[in-house]
Design a protein around this motif. Structure first.
Motif, PDB file in Angstrom:
ATOM      1  N   TYR A 115     -15.970 -18.986  63.861  1.00 45.38           N
ATOM      2  CA  TYR A 115     -16.358 -20.539  64.275  1.00 45.38           C
ATOM      3  C   TYR A 115     -17.212 -20.265  65.361  1.00 45.38           C
ATOM      4  CZ  TYR A 115     -12.963 -20.465  68.128  1.00 45.38           C
ATOM      5  OH  TYR A 115     -12.227 -19.913  69.417  1.00 45.38           O
ATOM      6  N   LYS A 116     -18.161 -21.500  65.509  1.00 41.92           N
ATOM      7  CA  LYS A 116     -19.103 -21.664  66.642  1.00 41.92           C
ATOM      8  C   LYS A 116     -18.845 -22.917  67.174  1.00 41.92           C
ATOM      9  CE  LYS A 116     -23.881 -20.914  68.024  1.00 41.92           C
ATOM     10  NZ  LYS A 116     -25.135 -20.485  67.586  1.00 41.92           N
ATOM     11  N   GLN A 117     -18.864 -22.892  68.518  1.00 41.32           N
ATOM     12  CA  GLN A 117     -18.844 -24.446  69.283  1.00 41.32           C
ATOM     13  C   GLN A 117     -20.091 -24.751  69.725  1.00 41.32           C
ATOM     14  OE1 GLN A 117     -15.674 -24.082  72.577  1.00 41.32           O
ATOM     15  NE2 GLN A 117     -14.873 -22.469  71.597  1.00 41.32           N
ATOM     16  N   TYR A 118     -20.337 -26.245  69.377  1.00 38.41           N
ATOM     17  CA  TYR A 118     -21.346 -26.825  69.976  1.00 38.41           C
ATOM     18  C   TYR A 118     -20.757 -28.034  70.986  1.00 38.41           C
ATOM     19  CZ  TYR A 118     -23.565 -24.726  66.024  1.00 38.41           C
ATOM     20  OH  TYR A 118     -24.243 -23.436  64.900  1.00 38.41           O
ATOM     21  N   PHE A 119     -21.094 -27.684  72.180  1.00 34.26           N
ATOM     22  CA  PHE A 119     -20.498 -28.603  73.195  1.00 34.26           C
ATOM     23  C   PHE A 119     -21.390 -28.643  74.304  1.00 34.26           C
ATOM     24  CE2 PHE A 119     -16.362 -27.624  71.228  1.00 34.26           C
ATOM     25  CZ  PHE A 119     -16.035 -28.889  71.257  1.00 34.26           C
ATOM     26  N   CYS A 120     -21.515 -29.841  74.998  1.00 35.61           N
ATOM     27  CA  CYS A 120     -22.292 -29.990  76.130  1.00 35.61           C
ATOM     28  C   CYS A 120     -21.362 -30.464  77.263  1.00 35.61           C
ATOM     29  CB  CYS A 120     -23.339 -30.829  76.078  1.00 35.61           C
ATOM     30  SG  CYS A 120     -23.137 -32.595  75.454  1.00 35.61           S
ATOM     31  N   ASN A 121     -21.743 -30.307  78.439  1.00 33.88           N
ATOM     32  CA  ASN A 121     -20.814 -30.694  79.657  1.00 33.88           C
ATOM     33  C   ASN A 121     -20.956 -32.328  79.981  1.00 33.88           C
ATOM     34  OD1 ASN A 121     -19.376 -31.229  82.050  1.00 33.88           O
ATOM     35  ND2 ASN A 121     -19.927 -29.430  83.046  1.00 33.88           N
ATOM     36  N   ALA A 122     -19.993 -33.116  79.802  1.00 30.12           N
ATOM     37  CA  ALA A 122     -20.084 -34.611  80.054  1.00 30.12           C
ATOM     38  C   ALA A 122     -19.324 -34.846  81.018  1.00 30.12           C
ATOM     39  CB  ALA A 122     -19.552 -35.406  78.540  1.00 30.12           C
ATOM     40  N   LYS A 123     -18.821 -34.118  81.883  1.00 29.59           N
ATOM     41  CA  LYS A 123     -18.213 -34.318  83.278  1.00 29.59           C
ATOM     42  C   LYS A 123     -18.843 -35.406  84.040  1.00 29.59           C
ATOM     43  CE  LYS A 123     -15.501 -32.473  87.129  1.00 29.59           C
ATOM     44  NZ  LYS A 123     -14.933 -31.590  87.801  1.00 29.59           N
ATOM     45  N   GLU A 124     -20.320 -34.896  84.360  1.00 30.02           N
ATOM     46  CA  GLU A 124     -20.947 -35.659  85.399  1.00 30.02           C
ATOM     47  C   GLU A 124     -21.188 -37.045  85.189  1.00 30.02           C
ATOM     48  OE1 GLU A 124     -25.300 -35.629  87.555  1.00 30.02           O
ATOM     49  OE2 GLU A 124     -24.635 -33.615  86.692  1.00 30.02           O
ATOM     50  N   ALA A 125     -21.502 -37.381  83.926  1.00 34.10           N
ATOM     51  CA  ALA A 125     -21.765 -38.584  83.350  1.00 34.10           C
ATOM     52  C   ALA A 125     -20.396 -39.424  83.532  1.00 34.10           C
ATOM     53  CB  ALA A 125     -22.188 -38.614  81.990  1.00 34.10           C
ATOM     54  N   LEU A 126     -19.185 -39.022  83.081  1.00 35.71           N
ATOM     55  CA  LEU A 126     -18.081 -39.578  83.256  1.00 35.71           C
ATOM     56  C   LEU A 126     -17.554 -39.728  84.668  1.00 35.71           C
ATOM     57  CD1 LEU A 126     -16.099 -38.343  80.003  1.00 35.71           C
ATOM     58  CD2 LEU A 126     -16.590 -40.704  80.748  1.00 35.71           C
ATOM     59  N   VAL A 127     -17.574 -38.873  85.291  1.00 34.87           N
ATOM     60  CA  VAL A 127     -17.375 -38.839  86.988  1.00 34.87           C
ATOM     61  C   VAL A 127     -18.209 -40.177  87.631  1.00 34.87           C
ATOM     62  CG1 VAL A 127     -17.581 -38.055  89.136  1.00 34.87           C
ATOM     63  CG2 VAL A 127     -16.574 -36.546  87.571  1.00 34.87           C
ATOM     64  N   LYS A 128     -19.351 -40.394  87.269  1.00 34.19           N
ATOM     65  CA  LYS A 128     -20.116 -41.373  87.659  1.00 34.19           C
ATOM     66  C   LYS A 128     -19.772 -42.675  87.121  1.00 34.19           C
ATOM     67  CE  LYS A 128     -24.677 -39.191  88.351  1.00 34.19           C
ATOM     68  NZ  LYS A 128     -26.118 -39.010  87.961  1.00 34.19           N
ATOM     69  N   LYS A 129     -19.113 -42.964  86.052  1.00 31.61           N
ATOM     70  CA  LYS A 129     -18.701 -44.015  85.322  1.00 31.61           C
ATOM     71  C   LYS A 129     -17.220 -44.520  85.631  1.00 31.61           C
ATOM     72  CE  LYS A 129     -18.797 -46.134  80.751  1.00 31.61           C
ATOM     73  NZ  LYS A 129     -19.749 -47.468  81.333  1.00 31.61           N
ATOM     74  N   CYS A 130     -16.651 -43.363  85.854  1.00 33.80           N
ATOM     75  CA  CYS A 130     -14.933 -43.647  85.811  1.00 33.80           C
ATOM     76  C   CYS A 130     -14.061 -43.444  87.070  1.00 33.80           C
ATOM     77  CB  CYS A 130     -14.256 -43.082  84.670  1.00 33.80           C
ATOM     78  SG  CYS A 130     -14.967 -43.571  82.917  1.00 33.80           S
TER      79      CYS A 130
END
Length: 152
Positions: free
Chosen positions: A85-100
């Motif tokens: 399999y191949k993973q297609y992910f990006c890091n969403a941590k920064e956006a969620l830290v700002k929001k939550c």
């Protein structure tokens, strides 16, 4: 008796004077709670300078959301006849830290606004790990759904 005390005192002085250096152990506690024991000698002890942080770290209430990790994307099993399999992910941590971070409740529509489109034309999911006090929580929602993180 006086002679025994004198010999004992002389032995103690010779022993302590002949020690080439003293050494100790310094304990450092990291943010994740891990403790490091670092041996140091008298010659290695120096003044420790602490740098001033560029921005002061925010202090949140005990029962507040703290995002630990967040990734957005999916996994593909389409490898043209090969196993795996191949993973297609990006890091969403920064956006969620700002929001939550620091809130008791947070709502977010799952979509490409977090970190782009890591897997064009395919369905994606948002996977989040966050803490509420000492408790680790996990959340997963698919694209276009509303993710709600809560810390009661």
């Amino acid at each position: 008796m006086v002679r025994f005390a004198f010999i004992s005192l002389l032995f103690a002085l010779v022993f302590f004077v002949s020690v080439p250096y003293l050494h100790a152990e310094m304990k450092i506690t990291l943010k994740d709670g891990k403790v490091l024991n670092i041996p140091v000698s008298e010659n290695e002890v120096e003044s420790i300078q602490y740098a001033e942080p560029d921005e002061p770290e925010e202090v949140f209430p005990e029962k507040a959301i703290r995002v630990q990790s967040a990734k957005y994307g999916n996994v593909s099993f389409e490898l043209e006849g090969q196993l795996g399999y191949k993973q297609y992910f990006c890091n969403a941590k920064e956006a969620l830290v700002k929001k939550c971070d620091g809130k008791n409740k947070c709502r977010a529509v799952v979509g490409n606004s977090f970190c782009g489109d890591p897997y064009p034309g395919k369905g994606k999911y948002l996977y989040v790990e966050y803490t509420c006090g000492q408790k680790l929580k996990r959340a997963k929602k698919s694209q276009t759904e509303i993710m709600i993180l809560s810390c009661p």
